[in-house]
Design a protein around this motif. Sequence first.
Motif, PDB file in Angstrom:
ATOM      1  N   PRO A   1      37.840  19.928  41.951  1.00  0.00           N
ATOM      2  CA  PRO A   1      37.517  20.337  43.176  1.00  0.00           C
ATOM      3  C   PRO A   1      38.041  21.413  43.409  1.00  0.00           C
ATOM      4  CG  PRO A   1      37.679  18.105  42.659  1.00  0.00           C
ATOM      5  CD  PRO A   1      38.052  18.664  41.608  1.00  0.00           C
ATOM      6  N   ASP A   2      39.352  21.711  43.203  1.00  0.00           N
ATOM      7  CA  ASP A   2      40.232  22.716  43.541  1.00  0.00           C
ATOM      8  C   ASP A   2      39.739  24.046  43.337  1.00  0.00           C
ATOM      9  OD1 ASP A   2      41.199  21.989  41.214  1.00  0.00           O
ATOM     10  OD2 ASP A   2      43.318  22.778  41.543  1.00  0.00           O
ATOM     11  N   GLN A   3      39.409  24.066  42.181  1.00  0.00           N
ATOM     12  CA  GLN A   3      38.713  25.504  41.655  1.00  0.00           C
ATOM     13  C   GLN A   3      37.480  26.047  42.555  1.00  0.00           C
ATOM     14  OE1 GLN A   3      37.370  24.958  37.723  1.00  0.00           O
ATOM     15  NE2 GLN A   3      39.379  24.874  36.641  1.00  0.00           N
ATOM     16  N   LEU A   4      36.655  25.164  43.403  1.00  0.00           N
ATOM     17  CA  LEU A   4      35.921  25.516  44.308  1.00  0.00           C
ATOM     18  C   LEU A   4      36.264  26.530  45.441  1.00  0.00           C
ATOM     19  CD1 LEU A   4      33.722  22.273  45.064  1.00  0.00           C
ATOM     20  CD2 LEU A   4      32.849  24.366  43.712  1.00  0.00           C
ATOM     21  N   ILE A   5      37.544  26.392  45.864  1.00  0.00           N
ATOM     22  CA  ILE A   5      38.159  27.137  46.812  1.00  0.00           C
ATOM     23  C   ILE A   5      39.275  28.051  46.468  1.00  0.00           C
ATOM     24  CG2 ILE A   5      37.487  25.736  48.677  1.00  0.00           C
ATOM     25  CD1 ILE A   5      40.296  24.427  48.713  1.00  0.00           C
ATOM     26  N   GLN A   6      39.482  27.963  44.940  1.00  0.00           N
ATOM     27  CA  GLN A   6      40.503  28.905  44.560  1.00  0.00           C
ATOM     28  C   GLN A   6      40.483  30.406  44.808  1.00  0.00           C
ATOM     29  OE1 GLN A   6      40.985  28.470  40.175  1.00  0.00           O
ATOM     30  NE2 GLN A   6      43.069  29.445  40.240  1.00  0.00           N
ATOM     31  N   GLY A   7      41.651  30.835  45.491  1.00  0.00           N
ATOM     32  CA  GLY A   7      41.511  32.385  45.896  1.00  0.00           C
ATOM     33  C   GLY A   7      40.840  32.498  47.232  1.00  0.00           C
TER      34      GLY A   7
ATOM     35  N   LYS B   1      28.902  27.555  51.299  1.00  0.00           N
ATOM     36  CA  LYS B   1      28.312  29.088  50.947  1.00  0.00           C
ATOM     37  C   LYS B   1      29.493  29.967  50.350  1.00  0.00           C
ATOM     38  CE  LYS B   1      28.648  31.362  55.145  1.00  0.00           C
ATOM     39  NZ  LYS B   1      28.227  32.383  56.288  1.00  0.00           N
ATOM     40  N   ASP B   2      30.874  29.582  50.562  1.00  0.00           N
ATOM     41  CA  ASP B   2      31.935  30.287  50.143  1.00  0.00           C
ATOM     42  C   ASP B   2      32.412  29.818  48.874  1.00  0.00           C
ATOM     43  OD1 ASP B   2      31.859  31.783  52.665  1.00  0.00           O
ATOM     44  OD2 ASP B   2      32.949  30.624  53.692  1.00  0.00           O
ATOM     45  N   PHE B   3      31.917  28.742  48.514  1.00  0.00           N
ATOM     46  CA  PHE B   3      32.576  28.032  47.136  1.00  0.00           C
ATOM     47  C   PHE B   3      32.482  29.369  45.982  1.00  0.00           C
ATOM     48  CE2 PHE B   3      31.865  23.552  48.516  1.00  0.00           C
ATOM     49  CZ  PHE B   3      33.223  23.576  49.481  1.00  0.00           C
ATOM     50  N   ASN B   4      33.469  29.094  45.181  1.00  0.00           N
ATOM     51  CA  ASN B   4      33.273  29.865  43.792  1.00  0.00           C
ATOM     52  C   ASN B   4      32.057  29.399  43.198  1.00  0.00           C
ATOM     53  OD1 ASN B   4      35.535  31.302  44.383  1.00  0.00           O
ATOM     54  ND2 ASN B   4      36.888  29.949  43.439  1.00  0.00           N
ATOM     55  N   LYS B   5      31.497  30.285  42.300  1.00  0.00           N
ATOM     56  CA  LYS B   5      30.151  29.803  41.612  1.00  0.00           C
ATOM     57  C   LYS B   5      30.693  29.775  40.194  1.00  0.00           C
ATOM     58  CE  LYS B   5      27.413  30.938  45.186  1.00  0.00           C
ATOM     59  NZ  LYS B   5      28.051  30.492  46.234  1.00  0.00           N
ATOM     60  N   GLY B   6      29.827  29.184  39.474  1.00  0.00           N
ATOM     61  CA  GLY B   6      30.062  29.168  38.075  1.00  0.00           C
ATOM     62  C   GLY B   6      30.524  27.877  37.549  1.00  0.00           C
ATOM     63  N   VAL B   7      31.200  27.633  36.310  1.00  0.00           N
ATOM     64  CA  VAL B   7      31.357  26.234  35.626  1.00  0.00           C
ATOM     65  C   VAL B   7      32.927  26.074  36.567  1.00  0.00           C
ATOM     66  CG1 VAL B   7      32.350  25.018  33.882  1.00  0.00           C
ATOM     67  CG2 VAL B   7      30.607  26.897  33.445  1.00  0.00           C
ATOM     68  N   VAL B   8      32.769  24.606  37.088  1.00  0.00           N
ATOM     69  CA  VAL B   8      34.016  24.152  37.871  1.00  0.00           C
ATOM     70  C   VAL B   8      34.335  22.774  37.261  1.00  0.00           C
ATOM     71  CG1 VAL B   8      34.746  23.516  40.183  1.00  0.00           C
ATOM     72  CG2 VAL B   8      33.131  25.368  40.148  1.00  0.00           C
TER      73      VAL B   8
END
Length: 153
Positions: free
Chosen positions: A143-149, A133-140
Motif C-alpha cells: 500500500p505504501d507504494q501507492l503514495i510513494q513520492g 486519482k493521485d495514486f501511482n499507476k502500475g504494479v504495486v
Amino acid sequence: MLLKKLLSAVLCLAMALTYHTAQAQDRTVTGKVTDSKDGSPVSGASVQGKGTRTGTSTRNDGTFSLSVGPTVTILVITSVGYDLQEVSIAGVSSVEISFVQTAGTSLNEVVVTGYGTAKKKDLTGAVQSVKAKDFNKGVVTSPDQLIQGKVAG
C-alpha cells in the motif's frame, strides 16, 4: 381472623413489589435514521439514551434497536457530518429521525490517522491529502507504494 389479616397484608405487599418490579423493566426502542436531503439511510450513527452509557450504532439500512431504562425519555443521536439531535421517546417505542447535515464546519472534521482519530483543528505538523486519482499507476506490491513520492516522509 388474625391469620386472615396477616395473609391479606402479605398479599398486598407481594402485589406492590410485583408492580414495582414490572415498572422497573427496560424497554426496547427501535427506529430509523435518514438524511434530510435525500432520505437515504445513515449508517454508523451513534444512538444513546441521554444520561446513560449504553448505546448502539445504526445498521447499513439506518435502523437501530436499543434497550433503555424506564427513566430514559430522550435519545441522543450523533454522526460525523450531521448536527447532534435529541429525540423524545416518552410513550413511544419507535422513532424516525431525519438528520440535518452540518453547515460547512470544516474545522470540526475528523481525521483518521494510523494510530487514532483527531479533530482537524487539533492537528499539528505536516498533514497532506492524497486522493485515489493521485495514486501511482502500475504494479504495486504494498500500500505504501501507492503514495510513494506523493507526500513527504
